[in-house]
Design an enzyme around this catalytic site. Structure first.
Site, PDB file in Angstrom:
ATOM      1  N   CYS A 150      -2.576  -0.083   7.277  1.00  0.00           N
ATOM      2  CA  CYS A 150      -1.811   1.174   7.280  1.00  0.00           C
ATOM      3  C   CYS A 150      -2.116   2.026   8.510  1.00  0.00           C
ATOM      4  O   CYS A 150      -1.240   2.726   9.021  1.00  0.00           O
ATOM      5  CB  CYS A 150      -2.087   1.955   6.003  1.00  0.00           C
TER       6      CYS A 150
ATOM      7  N   CYS B  42      -6.144   2.227   5.393  1.00  0.00           N
ATOM      8  CA  CYS B  42      -6.971   1.038   5.634  1.00  0.00           C
ATOM      9  C   CYS B  42      -6.918   0.636   7.102  1.00  0.00           C
ATOM     10  O   CYS B  42      -5.913   0.836   7.789  1.00  0.00           O
ATOM     11  CB  CYS B  42      -6.505  -0.117   4.750  1.00  0.00           C
TER      12      CYS B  42
ATOM     13  N   GLU C 210       0.913   4.070   1.847  1.00  0.00           N
ATOM     14  CA  GLU C 210       1.434   4.559   3.123  1.00  0.00           C
ATOM     15  C   GLU C 210       2.556   3.645   3.620  1.00  0.00           C
ATOM     16  O   GLU C 210       3.562   4.087   4.171  1.00  0.00           O
ATOM     17  CB  GLU C 210       0.328   4.595   4.194  1.00  0.00           C
TER      18      GLU C 210
ATOM     19  N   HIS D 203       0.846  -1.194   0.000  1.00  0.00           N
ATOM     20  CA  HIS D 203       0.000   0.000   0.000  1.00  0.00           C
ATOM     21  C   HIS D 203       0.886   1.250   0.000  1.00  0.00           C
ATOM     22  O   HIS D 203       2.048   1.194   0.425  1.00  0.00           O
ATOM     23  CB  HIS D 203      -0.892   0.020   1.247  1.00  0.00           C
TER      24      HIS D 203
END
Ligand SMILES: [Zn+2]
Length: 151
Positions: A92, A81, A55, A53
């Site tokens: 994250c 998320c 981040e 992801h």
């Protein structure tokens, strides 16, 4: 930080989101970590592996002990998320909390496309993280996600 700065860095995150390899069934997201008025790390979805992801990709570029993290702001085009399909990896939201980043700026909240109800914002706020939403940039942040059914 002023609203102008927020827009500057969110636009940077939106540009990064445009770099994501596009795949069915996953969002294209960009993230920038800013401290002391400077960009200290960036990331975008699937930057280094197919499951990473935005981040997470940005945080992975910094030493977890980096003292700048405790005064940093992370800009993410999408709400971080709070649950992920890849169970072996932390959401994250948890990564941001672990990094002690005190401020999160997002452009749009996660629609319930893949996760029933994302509670990233709520969870961050409960832990004392300041969350700023920039709905005026949501459309630009969603532009690279037109391949997904967001209805
Ligand atoms: Zn995530």
């Amino acid at each position: 930080m002023t609203e102008l700065d927020h827009h500057h860095w969110m636009n940077r995150a939106i540009t990064l989101a445009g770099l994501c390899p596009v795949v069915e069934g996953a969002f294209s997201v960009g993230a920038v970590i800013v401290a002391d008025g400077e960009e200290i790390a960036t990331g975008y979805s699937r930057e280094t592996d197919p499951k990473i992801h935005a981040e997470e990709a940005a945080l992975d570029k910094l030493d977890p002990a980096d003292p700048r993290l405790s005064r940093a702001t992370i800009y993410s085009t999408l709400e971080p998320c709070s649950e992920r399909a890849t169970k072996s990896r932390l959401p994250c939201t948890d990564r941001i909390l672990a990094a002690r980043i005190p401020e999160v700026v997002i452009a749009w909240r996660e629609p319930s496309t893949f996760v029933e109800d994302c509670v990233g914002v709520e969870k961050l706020q409960q832990q004392g993280v300041k969350v700023v939403e920039l709905p005026e940039l949501a459309e630009a942040a969603m532009a690279m996600n037109q391949h997904l059914d967001l209805s």
